[in-house]
Design a protein around this motif. Sequence first.
Motif, PDB file in Angstrom:
ATOM      1  N   PRO A 189      -1.884  23.493 -15.816  1.00  8.88           N
ATOM      2  CA  PRO A 189      -2.063  22.211 -15.124  1.00  8.88           C
ATOM      3  C   PRO A 189      -3.033  22.295 -13.953  1.00  8.88           C
ATOM      4  O   PRO A 189      -3.730  21.326 -13.648  1.00  8.88           O
ATOM      5  CB  PRO A 189      -0.648  21.880 -14.632  1.00  8.88           C
ATOM      6  CG  PRO A 189       0.263  22.643 -15.522  1.00  8.88           C
ATOM      7  CD  PRO A 189      -0.470  23.903 -15.869  1.00  8.88           C
ATOM      8  N   GLY A 273       2.715  21.021 -13.345  1.00  8.50           N
ATOM      9  CA  GLY A 273       2.616  20.096 -14.475  1.00  8.50           C
ATOM     10  C   GLY A 273       3.235  18.748 -14.152  1.00  8.50           C
ATOM     11  O   GLY A 273       2.714  17.695 -14.539  1.00  8.50           O
ATOM     12  N   CYS A 274       4.344  18.760 -13.425  1.00 10.00           N
ATOM     13  CA  CYS A 274       4.984  17.503 -13.017  1.00 10.00           C
ATOM     14  C   CYS A 274       4.109  16.749 -12.023  1.00 10.00           C
ATOM     15  O   CYS A 274       4.024  15.505 -12.060  1.00 10.00           O
ATOM     16  CB  CYS A 274       6.359  17.775 -12.426  1.00 10.00           C
ATOM     17  SG  CYS A 274       7.606  18.261 -13.634  1.00 10.00           S
ATOM     18  N   VAL A 290       5.450  17.507 -20.235  1.00 11.37           N
ATOM     19  CA  VAL A 290       5.362  18.793 -19.551  1.00 11.37           C
ATOM     20  C   VAL A 290       6.512  19.652 -20.056  1.00 11.37           C
ATOM     21  O   VAL A 290       7.672  19.225 -20.040  1.00 11.37           O
ATOM     22  CB  VAL A 290       5.449  18.642 -18.022  1.00 11.37           C
ATOM     23  CG1 VAL A 290       5.226  19.997 -17.342  1.00 11.37           C
ATOM     24  CG2 VAL A 290       4.445  17.615 -17.510  1.00 11.37           C
TER      25      VAL A 290
END
Length: 438
Positions: A189, A273-274, A290
């Motif tokens: 990410p 990723g979040c 994710v």
Amino acid sequence: MDTSSFNKADELGRRQFMVNAARSYLGVSLAPMLGSGLASSAFGQKHVGGAKAEHVIFLNMGGGMSHLDTFDTKPRNKEVQGPVESIDTSGDFQISQYLPETAKIGNKMCVINSMTSKQGAHSQGQYLLHRSYSPRGTIVHPAIGAWVVRQKGRKNTTLPGFVTANTSPAVSSPGFFGAEFGGVPLGRPDEGLKNSSRAGSVSEEDFKKRLAIADALNKTFEESYQTPAVKAYDSLYEEAVKLMQSKDLEAFDINKEPASVQNAYGKDRFGQGCLLARRLVESGVRFVEVSHGGWDTHYDNFTNVENRAKTLDKAFSTLVTDLDKRGLLESTLVVIATEFGRTPRIVEEHNSGRDHHPACFSAVMAGGGIAGGQKYGESDKGGARVAKDPVSIQDFNATIGHALGIDHAQVVSSPSGRPFRLGGAEAELGNPITSIFG
């Protein structure tokens, strides 16, 4: 000219052809952009259900998350519960001591403790979770993200409608829908959308010349191979160049966020990723997945679950809180899902491990019109079987569709004319859990 060999080429082969062409002629890799960037409008979708959600963030707990050690604790049954304690939340339920920050946002989420699946193996379970169908050798079913993009269309016509991070590329497959509805799979990410800018060795003038050559080649190629797949890819360069020149591309760059925000989510790949997911939905991306793997705790369950839960706790609680502060939670459905749970029996000879258990497990939904602070469904006192309000994988995915206003029972036909639905096959058609919406 004989076009049969190209017409029979598989999806991956066609994608690789376009990637190689882009790299050779344009000085840029368009691999991340091949897919849902071409899907700009919904296909005959009638809006039903809650329709408050415009986006989905799908948090996939790969490996089979233990429900008993996270969201469905059994404090009165120590033989099953082991060393894990239950803690109160700001909602009307308890969860594991491993999730203290999540407990603080209990009033914003619904815990589903009556999930059940017919698949007890990882690959088959993940396939069912993402597609509402069990795998078949004769067809690849569309992933749920592809369904959302096809039925809802893109909200931001510059960005892809479907993006995945930390996942297997198979998770982003559009199946028989075609490449225009596929997801954009990202690696790390924090690396953003790699190879999406013009190489420094290629000048603007040279780049335009190469585009002109590519356009000429495309026209000749399309005239020779008149198939739907080729026509879909005809828009590739236009879409890719549009994205490369757009400020919206910055949505993929989490380094634009202050260090304090990055640290709040967690500097691990799932936390970042979040954070990326929040930035993407903020910019209009429909569906972001994710993945947070490592939940296959056959051995040393309690140590491993504690470690995995620590990462989940930090990222999930921050994500929900951040979306809420920005006014995005009501329009964004955040889900925590897994392919199955773990056995109530603690396997002492495996250093207190737990095995696969598809009969009963947990999931979570927050935002997107969900009424927070509640628990739906119940397992029995040992967490082995569903005791009340069973929820199948098909029901779960139908509920996601309901939140978005998508008709989960609407039939979409494959190229061979076979009927398929977001909510699964007719014999196993899911029903949305409408009672959990506010």
